[in-house]
Scaffold this motif. Structure first.
Motif, PDB file in Angstrom:
ATOM      1  N   UNK A  50       0.847  -1.179   0.000  1.00  0.00           N
ATOM      2  CA  UNK A  50       0.000   0.000   0.000  1.00  0.00           C
ATOM      3  C   UNK A  50       0.892   1.240   0.000  1.00  0.00           C
ATOM      4  N   UNK A  51       0.592   2.176  -0.881  1.00  0.00           N
ATOM      5  CA  UNK A  51       1.368   3.403  -0.986  1.00  0.00           C
ATOM      6  C   UNK A  51       0.782   4.446  -0.049  1.00  0.00           C
ATOM      7  N   UNK A  52       1.644   5.002   0.747  1.00  0.00           N
ATOM      8  CA  UNK A  52       1.210   6.037   1.677  1.00  0.00           C
ATOM      9  C   UNK A  52       1.003   7.340   0.905  1.00  0.00           C
ATOM     10  N   UNK A  53      -0.155   7.972   1.111  1.00  0.00           N
ATOM     11  CA  UNK A  53      -0.415   9.246   0.445  1.00  0.00           C
ATOM     12  C   UNK A  53       0.449  10.335   1.061  1.00  0.00           C
ATOM     13  N   UNK A  54       0.996  11.131   0.202  1.00  0.00           N
ATOM     14  CA  UNK A  54       1.794  12.267   0.676  1.00  0.00           C
ATOM     15  C   UNK A  54       0.901  13.483   0.787  1.00  0.00           C
ATOM     16  N   UNK A  55       1.127  14.252   1.790  1.00  0.00           N
ATOM     17  CA  UNK A  55       0.333  15.459   2.004  1.00  0.00           C
ATOM     18  C   UNK A  55       1.082  16.641   1.391  1.00  0.00           C
ATOM     19  N   UNK A  56       0.640  17.066   0.221  1.00  0.00           N
ATOM     20  CA  UNK A  56       1.271  18.201  -0.460  1.00  0.00           C
ATOM     21  C   UNK A  56       0.497  19.470  -0.152  1.00  0.00           C
ATOM     22  N   UNK A  57       1.206  20.493   0.172  1.00  0.00           N
ATOM     23  CA  UNK A  57       0.588  21.800   0.393  1.00  0.00           C
ATOM     24  C   UNK A  57       1.113  22.739  -0.677  1.00  0.00           C
ATOM     25  N   UNK A  58       0.316  22.948  -1.675  1.00  0.00           N
ATOM     26  CA  UNK A  58       0.697  23.815  -2.773  1.00  0.00           C
ATOM     27  C   UNK A  58       0.250  25.231  -2.470  1.00  0.00           C
ATOM     28  N   UNK A  59       1.185  26.145  -2.511  1.00  0.00           N
ATOM     29  CA  UNK A  59       0.844  27.557  -2.358  1.00  0.00           C
ATOM     30  C   UNK A  59       0.972  28.204  -3.723  1.00  0.00           C
ATOM     31  N   UNK A  60      -0.050  28.884  -4.135  1.00  0.00           N
ATOM     32  CA  UNK A  60      -0.021  29.578  -5.416  1.00  0.00           C
ATOM     33  C   UNK A  60       0.848  30.827  -5.309  1.00  0.00           C
ATOM     34  N   UNK A  61       1.326  31.290  -6.448  1.00  0.00           N
ATOM     35  CA  UNK A  61       2.045  32.569  -6.453  1.00  0.00           C
ATOM     36  C   UNK A  61       1.144  33.666  -5.911  1.00  0.00           C
ATOM     37  N   UNK A  62      -0.135  33.558  -6.184  1.00  0.00           N
ATOM     38  CA  UNK A  62      -1.106  34.541  -5.692  1.00  0.00           C
ATOM     39  C   UNK A  62      -1.016  34.652  -4.163  1.00  0.00           C
ATOM     40  N   UNK A  63      -1.064  33.521  -3.474  1.00  0.00           N
ATOM     41  CA  UNK A  63      -0.995  33.578  -2.011  1.00  0.00           C
ATOM     42  C   UNK A  63       0.410  33.941  -1.539  1.00  0.00           C
ATOM     43  N   UNK A  64       1.434  33.485  -2.253  1.00  0.00           N
ATOM     44  CA  UNK A  64       2.814  33.765  -1.840  1.00  0.00           C
ATOM     45  C   UNK A  64       3.182  35.244  -1.945  1.00  0.00           C
ATOM     46  N   UNK A  65       2.567  35.970  -2.883  1.00  0.00           N
ATOM     47  CA  UNK A  65       2.888  37.399  -2.984  1.00  0.00           C
ATOM     48  C   UNK A  65       2.062  38.258  -2.033  1.00  0.00           C
ATOM     49  N   UNK A  66       1.035  37.663  -1.421  1.00  0.00           N
ATOM     50  CA  UNK A  66       0.216  38.427  -0.488  1.00  0.00           C
ATOM     51  C   UNK A  66      -1.212  38.618  -0.949  1.00  0.00           C
ATOM     52  N   UNK A  67      -1.633  37.899  -1.970  1.00  0.00           N
ATOM     53  CA  UNK A  67      -3.030  37.911  -2.392  1.00  0.00           C
ATOM     54  C   UNK A  67      -3.506  39.218  -3.003  1.00  0.00           C
ATOM     55  N   UNK A  68      -4.793  39.434  -2.857  1.00  0.00           N
ATOM     56  CA  UNK A  68      -5.448  40.565  -3.521  1.00  0.00           C
ATOM     57  C   UNK A  68      -4.903  41.916  -3.065  1.00  0.00           C
ATOM     58  N   UNK A  69      -4.513  42.017  -1.819  1.00  0.00           N
ATOM     59  CA  UNK A  69      -3.966  43.285  -1.317  1.00  0.00           C
ATOM     60  C   UNK A  69      -2.729  43.694  -2.127  1.00  0.00           C
ATOM     61  N   UNK A  70      -1.848  42.736  -2.402  1.00  0.00           N
ATOM     62  CA  UNK A  70      -0.651  43.029  -3.189  1.00  0.00           C
ATOM     63  C   UNK A  70      -1.010  43.309  -4.637  1.00  0.00           C
ATOM     64  N   UNK A  71      -1.954  42.561  -5.191  1.00  0.00           N
ATOM     65  CA  UNK A  71      -2.411  42.814  -6.563  1.00  0.00           C
ATOM     66  C   UNK A  71      -2.940  44.234  -6.678  1.00  0.00           C
ATOM     67  N   UNK A  72      -3.760  44.654  -5.734  1.00  0.00           N
ATOM     68  CA  UNK A  72      -4.321  46.008  -5.767  1.00  0.00           C
ATOM     69  C   UNK A  72      -3.217  47.063  -5.722  1.00  0.00           C
ATOM     70  N   UNK A  73      -2.230  46.876  -4.867  1.00  0.00           N
ATOM     71  CA  UNK A  73      -1.113  47.826  -4.788  1.00  0.00           C
ATOM     72  C   UNK A  73      -0.350  47.866  -6.105  1.00  0.00           C
ATOM     73  N   UNK A  74      -0.108  46.696  -6.689  1.00  0.00           N
ATOM     74  CA  UNK A  74       0.630  46.632  -7.946  1.00  0.00           C
ATOM     75  C   UNK A  74      -0.127  47.340  -9.064  1.00  0.00           C
ATOM     76  N   UNK A  75      -1.394  47.062  -9.196  1.00  0.00           N
ATOM     77  CA  UNK A  75      -2.209  47.678 -10.247  1.00  0.00           C
ATOM     78  C   UNK A  75      -2.229  49.198 -10.064  1.00  0.00           C
ATOM     79  N   UNK A  76      -2.364  49.652  -8.835  1.00  0.00           N
ATOM     80  CA  UNK A  76      -2.401  51.100  -8.569  1.00  0.00           C
ATOM     81  C   UNK A  76      -1.058  51.768  -8.839  1.00  0.00           C
ATOM     82  N   UNK A  77       0.035  51.037  -8.681  1.00  0.00           N
ATOM     83  CA  UNK A  77       1.367  51.586  -8.973  1.00  0.00           C
ATOM     84  C   UNK A  77       1.681  51.513 -10.468  1.00  0.00           C
ATOM     85  N   UNK A  78       1.124  50.526 -11.149  1.00  0.00           N
ATOM     86  CA  UNK A  78       1.434  50.265 -12.555  1.00  0.00           C
ATOM     87  C   UNK A  78       0.728  51.200 -13.532  1.00  0.00           C
TER      88      UNK A  78
END
Length: 135
Positions: free
Chosen positions: A1-29
Motif C-alpha cells: 500500500x502506498x502512503x499518500x503524501x500530504x502536499x501543500x501547494x501555495x499559489x504565487x497569488x498567495x505567496x505574494x500576499x493575495x489581492x492586497x498586493x495585486x491592488x497595490x501593484x495595479x495602482x502603482x502600474x
C-alpha cells in the motif's frame, strides 16, 4: 500500500500576499502606463475600468480565484490584444512600467514576486503582434 503524501501547494497569488498586493501593484502600474508616450495609445479609455479588469485577471494568472473568467470568460489575452499594435518596443515599455511598479511596492524583494515578474516577461513576448516601426 502506498502512503499518500500530504502536499501543500501555495499559489504565487498567495505567496505574494493575495489581492492586497495585486491592488497595490495595479495602482502603482497604471499611472506609469498612462504617462508613457509609447503605451498611452494602447490604453485609451477609463483607467479605472482597465484597472478593475487587471485586478480580476492577475489573481487568476497567479493561481488564485478565477475572477476574470467568471465575468468575461476565458482570458485569451493574446486574442483580446490583437486589435492593438503591440510591438517589441511597447512590450519592453510595458515591462519597464511593471518592473518600476514591482520596485515601488517592494514585490521585487520577494522570491515569489520575482517568479511572478518572470512569468510577465514571457507574457510580454507572447503579446507582440507587430514589428517596431522605424522612425
Amino acid at each position: 500500500m502506498v502512503k499518500e503524501l500530504d502536499y501543500h501547494f501555495k499559489s504565487l497569488y498567495s505567496e505574494i500576499g493575495g489581492q492586497e498586493t495585486i491592488d497595490k501593484l495595479v495602482n502603482a502600474f497604471y499611472p506609469r502606463v498612462y504617462a508613457d508616450q509609447e503605451l498611452r495609445p494602447l490604453f485609451e479609455g477609463d483607467m479605472e475600468e482597465i484597472k478593475r479588469k487587471q485586478r480580476m485577471f492577475l489573481p487568476q494568472f497567479l493561481g488564485g480565484p478565477a475572477l476574470y473568467s467568471q465575468e468575461f470568460g476565458p482570458p485569451a489575452m493574446r486574442e483580446r490584444h490583437l486589435p492593438f499594435e503591440v510591438t517589441p518596443r511597447r512590450a519592453a515599455c510595458w515591462l519597464r512600467c511593471m518592473r518600476e511598479a514591482f520596485q515601488e511596492i517592494g514585490l521585487d524583494q520577494n522570491p515569489a514576486g520575482l517568479a511572478f515578474y518572470d512569468r510577465l516577461t514571457q507574457v510580454a513576448g507572447i503579446m507582440v503582434n507587430s514589428p517596431d516601426r522605424t522612425k
